[in-house]
Each structure stands twice: as C-alpha cells, then as structure tokens.
Design a protein around this motif. Structure first.
Motif, PDB file in Angstrom:
ATOM      1  N   LEU A 125       0.847  -1.190   0.000  1.00 44.30           N
ATOM      2  CA  LEU A 125       0.000   0.000   0.000  1.00 44.30           C
ATOM      3  C   LEU A 125       0.883   1.240   0.000  1.00 44.30           C
ATOM      4  O   LEU A 125       1.566   1.529   0.976  1.00 44.30           O
ATOM      5  N   HIS A 126       0.878   1.977  -1.098  1.00 40.00           N
ATOM      6  CA  HIS A 126       1.803   3.095  -1.252  1.00 40.00           C
ATOM      7  C   HIS A 126       1.217   4.412  -0.755  1.00 40.00           C
ATOM      8  O   HIS A 126       1.954   5.376  -0.556  1.00 40.00           O
ATOM      9  N   ARG A 127      -0.084   4.507  -0.593  1.00 42.05           N
ATOM     10  CA  ARG A 127      -0.711   5.718  -0.075  1.00 42.05           C
ATOM     11  C   ARG A 127      -1.420   5.409   1.226  1.00 42.05           C
ATOM     12  O   ARG A 127      -1.792   4.267   1.493  1.00 42.05           O
ATOM     13  N   ARG A 128      -1.614   6.458   2.034  1.00 41.19           N
ATOM     14  CA  ARG A 128      -2.384   6.266   3.255  1.00 41.19           C
ATOM     15  C   ARG A 128      -3.778   5.758   2.898  1.00 41.19           C
ATOM     16  O   ARG A 128      -4.473   6.359   2.086  1.00 41.19           O
ATOM     17  N   SER A 129      -4.161   4.676   3.518  1.00 38.84           N
ATOM     18  CA  SER A 129      -5.392   3.997   3.128  1.00 38.84           C
ATOM     19  C   SER A 129      -6.153   3.536   4.359  1.00 38.84           C
ATOM     20  O   SER A 129      -5.656   3.579   5.480  1.00 38.84           O
ATOM     21  N   MET A 130      -7.359   3.091   4.105  1.00 41.38           N
ATOM     22  CA  MET A 130      -8.153   2.408   5.119  1.00 41.38           C
ATOM     23  C   MET A 130      -8.135   0.915   4.803  1.00 41.38           C
ATOM     24  O   MET A 130      -8.318   0.519   3.653  1.00 41.38           O
ATOM     25  N   VAL A 131      -7.886   0.102   5.821  1.00 43.30           N
ATOM     26  CA  VAL A 131      -7.878  -1.355   5.661  1.00 43.30           C
ATOM     27  C   VAL A 131      -8.959  -1.921   6.572  1.00 43.30           C
ATOM     28  O   VAL A 131      -8.889  -1.786   7.800  1.00 43.30           O
ATOM     29  N   ILE A 132      -9.981  -2.518   5.973  1.00 42.07           N
ATOM     30  CA  ILE A 132     -11.121  -3.060   6.710  1.00 42.07           C
ATOM     31  C   ILE A 132     -11.020  -4.585   6.680  1.00 42.07           C
ATOM     32  O   ILE A 132     -11.101  -5.195   5.614  1.00 42.07           O
ATOM     33  N   ILE A 133     -10.818  -5.200   7.845  1.00 41.26           N
ATOM     34  CA  ILE A 133     -10.589  -6.643   7.918  1.00 41.26           C
ATOM     35  C   ILE A 133     -11.836  -7.325   8.462  1.00 41.26           C
ATOM     36  O   ILE A 133     -12.302  -7.019   9.569  1.00 41.26           O
ATOM     37  N   LEU A 134     -12.390  -8.235   7.676  1.00 38.22           N
ATOM     38  CA  LEU A 134     -13.579  -8.997   8.071  1.00 38.22           C
ATOM     39  C   LEU A 134     -13.155 -10.421   8.383  1.00 38.22           C
ATOM     40  O   LEU A 134     -12.742 -11.161   7.482  1.00 38.22           O
ATOM     41  N   SER A 135     -13.266 -10.817   9.640  1.00 36.14           N
ATOM     42  CA  SER A 135     -12.715 -12.109  10.044  1.00 36.14           C
ATOM     43  C   SER A 135     -13.333 -12.578  11.350  1.00 36.14           C
ATOM     44  O   SER A 135     -13.952 -11.792  12.082  1.00 36.14           O
ATOM     45  N   ASP A 136     -13.150 -13.873  11.659  1.00 35.15           N
ATOM     46  CA  ASP A 136     -13.489 -14.374  12.993  1.00 35.15           C
ATOM     47  C   ASP A 136     -12.289 -14.245  13.934  1.00 35.15           C
ATOM     48  O   ASP A 136     -12.406 -14.474  15.120  1.00 35.15           O
ATOM     49  N   PHE A 137     -11.122 -13.911  13.378  1.00 35.94           N
ATOM     50  CA  PHE A 137      -9.888 -13.652  14.122  1.00 35.94           C
ATOM     51  C   PHE A 137      -9.471 -14.796  15.033  1.00 35.94           C
ATOM     52  O   PHE A 137      -8.950 -14.581  16.125  1.00 35.94           O
ATOM     53  N   TRP A 138      -9.691 -16.031  14.521  1.00 34.86           N
ATOM     54  CA  TRP A 138      -9.146 -17.184  15.217  1.00 34.86           C
ATOM     55  C   TRP A 138      -7.717 -17.388  14.743  1.00 34.86           C
ATOM     56  O   TRP A 138      -7.397 -18.315  14.001  1.00 34.86           O
ATOM     57  N   LYS A 151       0.971   4.431   8.773  1.00 31.93           N
ATOM     58  CA  LYS A 151      -0.014   5.520   8.779  1.00 31.93           C
ATOM     59  C   LYS A 151      -1.310   5.178   8.045  1.00 31.93           C
ATOM     60  O   LYS A 151      -2.002   6.054   7.528  1.00 31.93           O
ATOM     61  N   HIS A 152      -1.659   3.888   8.021  1.00 31.49           N
ATOM     62  CA  HIS A 152      -2.946   3.475   7.479  1.00 31.49           C
ATOM     63  C   HIS A 152      -3.969   3.422   8.612  1.00 31.49           C
ATOM     64  O   HIS A 152      -3.614   3.277   9.783  1.00 31.49           O
ATOM     65  N   GLN A 153      -5.241   3.525   8.263  1.00 34.85           N
ATOM     66  CA  GLN A 153      -6.306   3.382   9.253  1.00 34.85           C
ATOM     67  C   GLN A 153      -6.853   1.963   9.192  1.00 34.85           C
ATOM     68  O   GLN A 153      -7.213   1.469   8.120  1.00 34.85           O
ATOM     69  N   GLY A 154      -6.910   1.310  10.329  1.00 35.71           N
ATOM     70  CA  GLY A 154      -7.399  -0.062  10.373  1.00 35.71           C
ATOM     71  C   GLY A 154      -8.748  -0.168  11.051  1.00 35.71           C
ATOM     72  O   GLY A 154      -9.031   0.540  12.025  1.00 35.71           O
ATOM     73  N   ILE A 155      -9.599  -1.038  10.530  1.00 38.11           N
ATOM     74  CA  ILE A 155     -10.898  -1.331  11.127  1.00 38.11           C
ATOM     75  C   ILE A 155     -11.070  -2.853  11.155  1.00 38.11           C
ATOM     76  O   ILE A 155     -10.954  -3.511  10.109  1.00 38.11           O
ATOM     77  N   LEU A 156     -11.321  -3.402  12.327  1.00 34.58           N
ATOM     78  CA  LEU A 156     -11.579  -4.831  12.462  1.00 34.58           C
ATOM     79  C   LEU A 156     -13.078  -5.049  12.628  1.00 34.58           C
ATOM     80  O   LEU A 156     -13.681  -4.512  13.555  1.00 34.58           O
ATOM     81  N   LEU A 157     -13.657  -5.821  11.735  1.00 30.11           N
ATOM     82  CA  LEU A 157     -15.046  -6.248  11.862  1.00 30.11           C
ATOM     83  C   LEU A 157     -15.015  -7.715  12.290  1.00 30.11           C
ATOM     84  O   LEU A 157     -14.742  -8.610  11.482  1.00 30.11           O
ATOM     85  N   HIS A 158     -15.272  -7.937  13.566  1.00 31.64           N
ATOM     86  CA  HIS A 158     -15.143  -9.262  14.173  1.00 31.64           C
ATOM     87  C   HIS A 158     -16.481  -9.985  14.097  1.00 31.64           C
ATOM     88  O   HIS A 158     -17.446  -9.604  14.767  1.00 31.64           O
ATOM     89  N   LEU A 159     -16.539 -11.036  13.302  1.00 30.45           N
ATOM     90  CA  LEU A 159     -17.779 -11.776  13.088  1.00 30.45           C
ATOM     91  C   LEU A 159     -17.878 -12.908  14.108  1.00 30.45           C
ATOM     92  O   LEU A 159     -16.999 -13.773  14.190  1.00 30.45           O
TER      93      LEU A 159
END
Length: 295
Positions: free
Chosen positions: A174-187, A204-212
């Motif tokens: 990822l070469h530019r500042r980005s948003m990374v949205i991770i959809l997972s059960d995180f096992w 310097k990316h923004q992270g969002i965890l969507l924990h299912l």
C-alpha cells in the motif's frame, strides 16, 4: 448497474445505504476532492493553521483579524478533503464457514464496496487464507464494482489461515495512506495479529476490524450444546468429543479474556474494533455500524 444479478448485493441494499456515509477518521491520500481529510494542506475547505506571509501569496488568503491583533501578515492554511482508498480484507479460511460467517462477510464487503464507490471513493478486495487468493486494487468504476462482486461470488472457501503474515505483505504494497477493513473471525495467534496491526499504524494506514461472531461461540449456548457433542476444527479436521456442561465455565472465561485482549490490542494500536453477531441481518448490522461511527 442491475443489482438483481448479484448474489451478495441486492437491490434493497442500495436503498438502505443511500443515506449513509463511510468516512475516514484519520488523514488519507487521494487524487480527487472528496469527503475525507487529507494530510496535505492547501487553500480550501477547513481552517488548519497560519503561516507567515511571503511575497507572491494571494492577498485573499490573508487573515486580517490576525493582522489587526499583531500588525503582522499571516496566510490562512486549510486542510483539503480527498477521496479514500480502502481495501476490504476478507478472511477466507475454513473456520469462517461456521455459522455462515463467510457468506455474511461477503455481503458486508459488497455493501461497503458499493457505499465507497458511491462516494467516489476507491474500494479494493483482498481475500486471504493461507495465501492471498484475490488481490483486486482499489477503484470505483461500475466495471470495477462488477468485478469485485463477481470475485466474491467465485471465491471458494479456503483451508487454513495465515492472516497476520499476509497482512504484513499486503501493508507493504500500500503506497498511499489507506483504510484497511478486515472482516474475520480472528481465530489467529493474537500476538501475531497485533504485530500486523502495529505495522499497519506505523505505515499511517487506518485499520478497522469487523469481528464476526456466532452467539454460540460466546457461551456454547443453544439446544445443540445440551448434550455431548463432537467439535471439529474446520481448518485441520481434528475432532474432539466434549460435554458442553463440563466445558462451559472454563470456555466462557477464556472466551471473555480473548475478547478483552483483542479489544485492548486494537485500542493499543489505534485500530477500530467492532463486533458483529452473524444472527443479526447483515444490512441491519451495517446500518447500525455506520450510524455508530457517524456519531
């Protein structure tokens, strides 16, 4: 675009999402004017700070109030707004088949991609199990959205997972500042996951965890858990016969510790964490999530 032809995006989804917005909470970089804060400063949108006047600056950017107070000329700087580059990271491992999580995640990913594209933002897709099996760079055209929806439909469930290591490699691309949205059960190994999240914020990316989560995972509840059962690891195939009544107290305690550690790790790495229960309709969960972020 005729939405009726897609498995994971329905015509009703576009109606429900029409009045919602998905915004970045940290500065992002883009190529066009949009609705998100940019790390670059210019002469538009929202006031940021002053700098000293230098010959050649346009007089219309002078702050006359500051001049009246200090008898010195200052130029007003503003933060530009820009479009967002987002990558939707879909955990494609076998454990995501439990409770229909994988289909649920695909619906969420399709809706988020549609919402971002409608804002003139760019949405990409990365599907990860033991490797990156789909790597679709961010874009926003109707043709791109069509391809993203098709990739979700054609994606077969994987086996094991190497999510943390694959995240490290993806972050480097990822070469530019980005948003990374991770959809997972995180096992996954939490320590390895937190290292990947630290890497994300370091770049310097923004992270969002969507924990299912499936409700049964929280406390082994439900009629099926009132008698002896056989548990099977969906990634390794290993089986174990247990009595839920004997296992439940220890299981609930460990599960709560795991969730607490996960939230704390996200907080420490400045990554958003949102738990979504898969027994709630995906469209309702998404509306609630976006409304909560807007507040």
């Amino acid at each position: 675009m005729a939405f009726f032809k897609y498995k994971y995006f329905h015509p009703t989804d576009s109606v429900r999402l029409s009045k919602l917005a998905f915004t970045a909470r940290h500065a992002v970089e883009g190529a066009i004017s949009g609705m998100h804060k940019s790390p670059h400063r210019g002469f538009s949108v929202e006031f940021s700070e002053h700098r000293n006047y230098t010959p050649g600056d346009e007089p219309r950017h002078l702050d006359w109030r500051a001049y009246a107070r200090s008898n010195r000329y200052y130029i007003k700087l503003y933060e530009q707004e820009t479009n967002l580059r987002a990558t939707l990271v879909l955990d494609n491992s076998a454990s995501m088949q439990f409770g229909g999580k994988l289909d649920y995640a695909k619906h969420l990913a399709a809706c988020l991609a549609y919402l971002l594209a409608g804002q003139q933002d760019l949405a990409g897709l990365a599907a990860i199990d033991e490797s990156v099996v789909v790597d679709l760079p961010p874009a926003s055209s109707p043709a791109h959205l069509d391809r993203l929806f098709r990739e979700l439909e054609m994606l077969p469930p994987g086996k094991g997972t190497d999510l943390p290591n694959q995240l490290h490699a993806m972050i480097e691309r990822l070469h530019r500042r980005s948003m990374v949205i991770i959809l997972s059960d995180f096992w996954v190994n939490p320590d390895e996951l937190f290292k990947a999240l630290q890497h994300l914020r370091y770049r310097k990316h923004q992270g969002i965890l969507l924990h299912l989560l499936d409700p049964a995972e929280l406390d082994l509840s439900g009629e099926a858990y009132n008698k002896q059962i056989t548990l099977q690891d969906l990634e390794t195939g290993e089986k174990l016969q247990v009595d839920p009544a004997d296992l439940r107290p220890t299981y609930v305690q460990q599960m709560q510790k795991y969730l607490t550690d996960l939230r704390r790790g996200c907080n420490d790495t400045e990554v958003e964490y949102h738990a979504l229960m898969v027994n709630e309709p995906y469209d309702r969960a998404l509306v609630r999530l976006l409304s909560r972020r807007a507040r």
